[in-house]
Design a protein around this motif. Sequence first.
Motif, PDB file in Angstrom:
ATOM      1  N   VAL A  37      91.542 127.742  29.975  1.00  0.00           N
ATOM      2  CA  VAL A  37      90.684 126.770  30.703  1.00  0.00           C
ATOM      3  C   VAL A  37      89.319 127.257  30.897  1.00  0.00           C
ATOM      4  O   VAL A  37      88.315 126.326  30.525  1.00  0.00           O
ATOM      5  N   GLU A  38      88.884 128.359  31.616  1.00  0.00           N
ATOM      6  CA  GLU A  38      87.795 128.686  31.778  1.00  0.00           C
ATOM      7  C   GLU A  38      86.826 129.181  30.602  1.00  0.00           C
ATOM      8  O   GLU A  38      85.583 128.701  30.472  1.00  0.00           O
ATOM      9  N   ASP A  39      87.448 129.458  29.442  1.00  0.00           N
ATOM     10  CA  ASP A  39      86.735 129.914  28.396  1.00  0.00           C
ATOM     11  C   ASP A  39      86.148 128.489  27.631  1.00  0.00           C
ATOM     12  O   ASP A  39      84.960 128.439  27.220  1.00  0.00           O
ATOM     13  N   ILE A  40      87.015 127.459  27.676  1.00  0.00           N
ATOM     14  CA  ILE A  40      86.654 126.147  27.233  1.00  0.00           C
ATOM     15  C   ILE A  40      85.880 125.466  27.873  1.00  0.00           C
ATOM     16  O   ILE A  40      84.653 124.950  27.699  1.00  0.00           O
ATOM     17  N   ARG A  41      85.769 125.726  29.335  1.00  0.00           N
ATOM     18  CA  ARG A  41      84.585 125.037  30.099  1.00  0.00           C
ATOM     19  C   ARG A  41      83.269 125.861  30.014  1.00  0.00           C
ATOM     20  O   ARG A  41      82.314 125.267  29.952  1.00  0.00           O
ATOM     21  N   SER A  42      83.410 127.016  29.979  1.00  0.00           N
ATOM     22  CA  SER A  42      82.253 127.784  29.534  1.00  0.00           C
ATOM     23  C   SER A  42      81.610 127.420  28.268  1.00  0.00           C
ATOM     24  O   SER A  42      80.403 127.225  28.258  1.00  0.00           O
ATOM     25  N   ILE A  43      82.489 127.205  27.230  1.00  0.00           N
ATOM     26  CA  ILE A  43      81.720 126.718  25.806  1.00  0.00           C
ATOM     27  C   ILE A  43      81.039 125.383  26.091  1.00  0.00           C
ATOM     28  O   ILE A  43      80.092 125.109  25.560  1.00  0.00           O
ATOM     29  N   GLU A  44      81.965 124.459  26.826  1.00  0.00           N
ATOM     30  CA  GLU A  44      81.262 123.119  26.957  1.00  0.00           C
ATOM     31  C   GLU A  44      80.066 123.306  27.925  1.00  0.00           C
ATOM     32  O   GLU A  44      79.182 122.538  27.679  1.00  0.00           O
ATOM     33  N   PHE A  45      80.184 124.044  28.547  1.00  0.00           N
ATOM     34  CA  PHE A  45      78.821 124.362  29.603  1.00  0.00           C
ATOM     35  C   PHE A  45      77.613 124.801  28.819  1.00  0.00           C
ATOM     36  O   PHE A  45      76.520 124.112  28.747  1.00  0.00           O
ATOM     37  N   ASP A  46      78.155 125.695  27.949  1.00  0.00           N
ATOM     38  CA  ASP A  46      76.861 126.236  27.117  1.00  0.00           C
ATOM     39  C   ASP A  46      76.328 125.110  26.216  1.00  0.00           C
ATOM     40  O   ASP A  46      75.061 125.269  25.762  1.00  0.00           O
ATOM     41  N   GLU A  47      77.245 124.325  25.621  1.00  0.00           N
ATOM     42  CA  GLU A  47      76.873 123.115  24.679  1.00  0.00           C
ATOM     43  C   GLU A  47      75.972 122.044  25.636  1.00  0.00           C
ATOM     44  O   GLU A  47      74.921 121.867  25.011  1.00  0.00           O
ATOM     45  N   ASP A  48      76.326 121.986  26.729  1.00  0.00           N
ATOM     46  CA  ASP A  48      75.551 121.056  27.581  1.00  0.00           C
ATOM     47  C   ASP A  48      74.137 121.423  27.654  1.00  0.00           C
ATOM     48  O   ASP A  48      73.220 120.903  27.683  1.00  0.00           O
ATOM     49  N   ILE A  49      74.282 122.679  28.103  1.00  0.00           N
ATOM     50  CA  ILE A  49      72.899 123.551  28.364  1.00  0.00           C
ATOM     51  C   ILE A  49      71.827 123.386  27.010  1.00  0.00           C
ATOM     52  O   ILE A  49      70.743 123.165  27.142  1.00  0.00           O
ATOM     53  N   GLN A  50      72.607 123.743  25.908  1.00  0.00           N
ATOM     54  CA  GLN A  50      71.781 123.900  24.806  1.00  0.00           C
ATOM     55  C   GLN A  50      71.317 122.146  24.312  1.00  0.00           C
ATOM     56  O   GLN A  50      70.241 122.053  23.817  1.00  0.00           O
ATOM     57  N   MET A  51      72.091 121.364  24.555  1.00  0.00           N
ATOM     58  CA  MET A  51      71.772 120.015  24.338  1.00  0.00           C
ATOM     59  C   MET A  51      70.605 119.614  25.344  1.00  0.00           C
ATOM     60  O   MET A  51      69.629 118.678  24.814  1.00  0.00           O
ATOM     61  N   MET A  52      70.467 120.004  26.501  1.00  0.00           N
ATOM     62  CA  MET A  52      69.654 119.632  27.254  1.00  0.00           C
ATOM     63  C   MET A  52      68.334 120.258  26.966  1.00  0.00           C
ATOM     64  O   MET A  52      67.026 119.634  27.071  1.00  0.00           O
ATOM     65  N   CYS A  53      68.412 121.632  26.494  1.00  0.00           N
ATOM     66  CA  CYS A  53      66.856 122.135  26.073  1.00  0.00           C
ATOM     67  C   CYS A  53      66.533 121.416  24.903  1.00  0.00           C
ATOM     68  O   CYS A  53      65.332 121.471  24.508  1.00  0.00           O
ATOM     69  N   LYS A  54      67.356 121.152  23.898  1.00  0.00           N
ATOM     70  CA  LYS A  54      66.991 120.537  22.788  1.00  0.00           C
ATOM     71  C   LYS A  54      66.400 119.188  23.156  1.00  0.00           C
ATOM     72  O   LYS A  54      65.282 118.896  22.237  1.00  0.00           O
ATOM     73  N   SER A  55      66.917 118.409  23.862  1.00  0.00           N
ATOM     74  CA  SER A  55      66.202 117.172  24.366  1.00  0.00           C
ATOM     75  C   SER A  55      64.708 117.540  24.993  1.00  0.00           C
ATOM     76  O   SER A  55      63.806 116.735  24.598  1.00  0.00           O
ATOM     77  N   LYS A  56      64.633 118.379  25.790  1.00  0.00           N
ATOM     78  CA  LYS A  56      63.471 118.825  26.296  1.00  0.00           C
ATOM     79  C   LYS A  56      62.430 119.381  25.204  1.00  0.00           C
ATOM     80  O   LYS A  56      61.137 118.732  25.219  1.00  0.00           O
ATOM     81  N   ALA A  57      62.794 119.848  24.317  1.00  0.00           N
ATOM     82  CA  ALA A  57      61.960 120.327  23.112  1.00  0.00           C
ATOM     83  C   ALA A  57      61.598 119.139  22.446  1.00  0.00           C
ATOM     84  O   ALA A  57      60.547 118.965  22.034  1.00  0.00           O
ATOM     85  N   GLU A  58      62.530 118.224  22.225  1.00  0.00           N
ATOM     86  CA  GLU A  58      62.165 117.042  21.353  1.00  0.00           C
ATOM     87  C   GLU A  58      61.142 116.252  22.225  1.00  0.00           C
ATOM     88  O   GLU A  58      60.184 115.477  21.553  1.00  0.00           O
ATOM     89  N   GLU A  59      61.157 116.106  23.603  1.00  0.00           N
ATOM     90  CA  GLU A  59      60.329 115.435  24.348  1.00  0.00           C
ATOM     91  C   GLU A  59      59.055 115.981  24.240  1.00  0.00           C
ATOM     92  O   GLU A  59      57.790 115.271  24.017  1.00  0.00           O
ATOM     93  N   PHE A  60      58.844 117.390  24.234  1.00  0.00           N
ATOM     94  CA  PHE A  60      57.571 117.978  24.059  1.00  0.00           C
ATOM     95  C   PHE A  60      57.000 117.842  22.415  1.00  0.00           C
ATOM     96  O   PHE A  60      55.716 117.368  22.512  1.00  0.00           O
ATOM     97  N   ARG A  61      57.896 117.844  21.619  1.00  0.00           N
ATOM     98  CA  ARG A  61      57.394 117.584  20.165  1.00  0.00           C
ATOM     99  C   ARG A  61      56.772 115.920  20.129  1.00  0.00           C
ATOM    100  O   ARG A  61      55.935 115.755  19.397  1.00  0.00           O
ATOM    101  N   LEU A  62      57.402 114.965  20.914  1.00  0.00           N
ATOM    102  CA  LEU A  62      57.063 113.601  20.968  1.00  0.00           C
ATOM    103  C   LEU A  62      55.587 113.649  21.442  1.00  0.00           C
ATOM    104  O   LEU A  62      54.718 112.603  21.305  1.00  0.00           O
ATOM    105  N   ILE A  63      55.167 114.420  22.308  1.00  0.00           N
ATOM    106  CA  ILE A  63      53.776 114.397  22.788  1.00  0.00           C
ATOM    107  C   ILE A  63      52.912 115.388  22.107  1.00  0.00           C
ATOM    108  O   ILE A  63      51.679 115.568  22.856  1.00  0.00           O
ATOM    109  N   GLY A  64      53.175 116.014  20.985  1.00  0.00           N
ATOM    110  CA  GLY A  64      52.316 116.862  20.248  1.00  0.00           C
ATOM    111  C   GLY A  64      52.645 118.206  19.906  1.00  0.00           C
ATOM    112  O   GLY A  64      51.951 118.844  19.504  1.00  0.00           O
ATOM    113  N   TYR A  65      53.616 118.755  20.782  1.00  0.00           N
ATOM    114  CA  TYR A  65      53.893 120.141  20.779  1.00  0.00           C
ATOM    115  C   TYR A  65      55.088 120.263  19.734  1.00  0.00           C
ATOM    116  O   TYR A  65      56.188 120.628  19.906  1.00  0.00           O
TER     117      TYR A  65
END
Length: 85
Positions: free
Chosen positions: A3-31
């Motif tokens: 269960v802990e391994d699954i939670r860790s994988i889900e956590f990693d995927e959530d963090i990656q998704m947030m980072c990708k979302s922030k990068a997309e936000e920066f791209r929208l404003i010209g970066y």
Amino acid sequence: MGVEDIRSIEFDEDIQMMCKSKAEEFRLIGYEHVTGKDIWNCVSSKYEKEGFPPIYKLVNDILSLKVTGFMNFMTMSAYKGSTFE
């Protein structure tokens, strides 16, 4: 896989998704060349000395990252000769 391994994988995927979302936000404003990995390198660099914070702080640090803070990090990394691959 426990269960802990699954939670860790889900956590990693959530963090990656947030980072990708922030990068997309920066791209929208010209970066255009910002990636999720760049965002993660910037945010996680703060934790090198003190260790990883509680999840709520980590999420806040990603979602509240401003372009100026990110560009300061990238500039300082370039001066130090840091490469992130």
